[in-house]
Scaffold this active site. Structure first.
Site, mmCIF file in Angstrom:
data_model
loop_
_atom_site.group_PDB
_atom_site.id
_atom_site.type_symbol
_atom_site.label_atom_id
_atom_site.label_comp_id
_atom_site.label_asym_id
_atom_site.label_seq_id
_atom_site.Cartn_x
_atom_site.Cartn_y
_atom_site.Cartn_z
ATOM 1 N N ALA A 158 -39.235 -23.610 -23.153
ATOM 2 C CA ALA A 158 -38.569 -22.322 -23.363
ATOM 3 C C ALA A 158 -39.545 -21.334 -23.996
ATOM 4 O O ALA A 158 -40.283 -21.682 -24.927
ATOM 5 C CB ALA A 158 -37.345 -22.491 -24.262
ATOM 6 N N LYS A 159 -39.540 -20.107 -23.490
ATOM 7 C CA LYS A 159 -40.354 -19.041 -24.092
ATOM 8 C C LYS A 159 -39.459 -18.339 -25.109
ATOM 9 O O LYS A 159 -38.754 -17.370 -24.785
ATOM 10 C CB LYS A 159 -40.860 -18.071 -23.018
ATOM 11 C CG LYS A 159 -41.915 -17.078 -23.513
ATOM 12 C CD LYS A 159 -42.434 -16.257 -22.345
ATOM 13 C CE LYS A 159 -43.448 -15.193 -22.793
ATOM 14 N NZ LYS A 159 -44.728 -15.802 -23.211
ATOM 15 N N THR A 160 -39.474 -18.849 -26.315
ATOM 16 C CA THR A 160 -38.561 -18.387 -27.346
ATOM 17 C C THR A 160 -39.298 -17.756 -28.516
ATOM 18 O O THR A 160 -40.433 -18.152 -28.831
ATOM 19 C CB THR A 160 -37.691 -19.563 -27.854
ATOM 20 O OG1 THR A 160 -36.894 -19.138 -28.955
ATOM 21 C CG2 THR A 160 -38.554 -20.733 -28.303
ATOM 22 N N TYR A 164 -43.095 -18.666 -31.394
ATOM 23 C CA TYR A 164 -44.242 -17.806 -31.627
ATOM 24 C C TYR A 164 -44.567 -17.620 -33.108
ATOM 25 O O TYR A 164 -45.558 -16.971 -33.439
ATOM 26 C CB TYR A 164 -44.052 -16.467 -30.906
ATOM 27 C CG TYR A 164 -44.401 -16.598 -29.442
ATOM 28 C CD1 TYR A 164 -45.627 -16.167 -28.952
ATOM 29 C CD2 TYR A 164 -43.528 -17.217 -28.551
ATOM 30 C CE1 TYR A 164 -45.964 -16.329 -27.616
ATOM 31 C CE2 TYR A 164 -43.855 -17.391 -27.227
ATOM 32 C CZ TYR A 164 -45.075 -16.940 -26.753
ATOM 33 O OH TYR A 164 -45.409 -17.114 -25.437
#
Length: 325
Positions: A158-160, A164
């Site tokens: 998942a690019k959550t 980051y």
């Protein structure tokens, strides 16, 4: 890189002025990182403005939302069209694209379910992520002291926003030590990825890249490089890679929407190859930019044209984009 925005932002179905695109300070995403997002690019070309692999990016966005049990108010085709409408509203010929799905304002607490699932789309002009000469001359990087997350802690597919926080630590450490970027190892000590980009290492004309099990984001540009490399007859291997392979590599490069394909000229002050962009890296750059700038056939249906009257997306593009990992 200074950042100033203007124009229109799409928020929950309406285009609003940049300055008015605000959220409440008690929004869940601010306190708990409950947001998933994408980064895509629109490129200017002789054939018109075209988004690169927009369908694949939007599919990953909805995959990320599903992993975090978010149910967007609109379906993927509708939001994809909203991206194109936002680009048109800002009259961009080329831009960066940032759709985000996030938990908004209702209640605070770790439980996100009471909070609404909101959506926004930002677009802005963004040049070379690591500097204007990085694409040709490469960048100096270090192995980070910060590792990527262990399995079954955070979902790396998942690019959550929450993931980051780790990326920021990697990036800040690199900058304060005089490097452009950091490369993280996974929890087992194998090569993973940069703070916001995938990694390729070249040895004896073979392109090696860490697999999805090395705590990497399944990059759209990464998948594109693998495809283009095989199209051009290069051998590509996805496998667990030891740190020291970087030190004896012939070439190495980052791949990602922001960095595109950026050579790595040194790691931990050890030159990679001859200390400058190598021939395979240059060949991959040429193949990549030829497609996105419309100078080579779009064989895989990767381009979605933005403005009416320009070439339509190639037949089968949705199916091709759906194969992105």
């Amino acid at each position: 890189m200074a950042f100033t925005g203007s124009g229109k932002i799409w928020m929950n179905g309406s285009l609003v002025d940049w300055a008015d695109a605000t959220i409440h300070v008690a929004s869940h995403v601010i306190h708990y990182g409950s947001g998933v997002f994408e980064g895509a690019r629109c490129y200017a070309s002789p054939r018109g403005s075209a988004c690169f692999r927009l369908d694949a990016h939007m599919r990953r966005l909805y995959d990320s939302a599903k992993i975090y049990r978010m149910e967007p108010k609109v379906d993927q085709p509708t939001l994809t069209e909203a991206v194109l409408a936002t680009i048109r509203a800002n009259a961009f010929k080329a831009c960066y694209i940032r759709p985000i799905i996030y938990r908004g304002y209702n209640a605070l607490g770790v439980n996100p379910f009471p909070c609404p699932v909101d959506i926004a789309i930002l677009t802005w002009e963004w040049g070379a992520y690591l500097g204007n000469d990085a694409l040709e001359n490469g960048v100096d990087v270090r192995i980070s002291s910060w590792s990527r997350v262990a399995p079954n802690t955070f979902p790396t597919l998942a690019k959550t926003a929450a993931n980051y926080a780790n990326s920021q630590l990697i990036k800040m450490e690199a900058i304060t030590e005089g490097y452009s970027e950091g490369i993280a190892l996974d929890s087992f000590g194998y090569l993973s990825e940069g703070s916001g980009q995938n990694l390729f290492v070249i040895r004896d004309d073979v392109l090696y890249t860490p697999p999805l099990t090395a705590a990497i984001l399944p990059g759209i540009t990464r998948n594109s490089v693998i495809t283009l490399a095989r199209d051009h007859g290069f051998k590509v291997q996805e496998e667990m890679l030891p740190r020291e392979l970087l030190y004896i590599a012939d070439e190495a490069f980052f791949a990602g929407t922001a960095v595109e394909i950026t050579p790595i000229r040194s790691v931990d002050k050890i030159p990679i190859g001859n200390g400058r962009r190598g021939p395979i890296t240059e060949a991959m750059q040429q193949a990549f930019f030829d497609v996105i700038h419309g100078e080579a056939p779009d064989r895989h249906g990767w381009l979605t044209y933005v403005y009416p009257g320009e070439p339509l997306q190639a037949a089968g593009a949705g199916a091709a984009s759906a194969q992105a990992k």
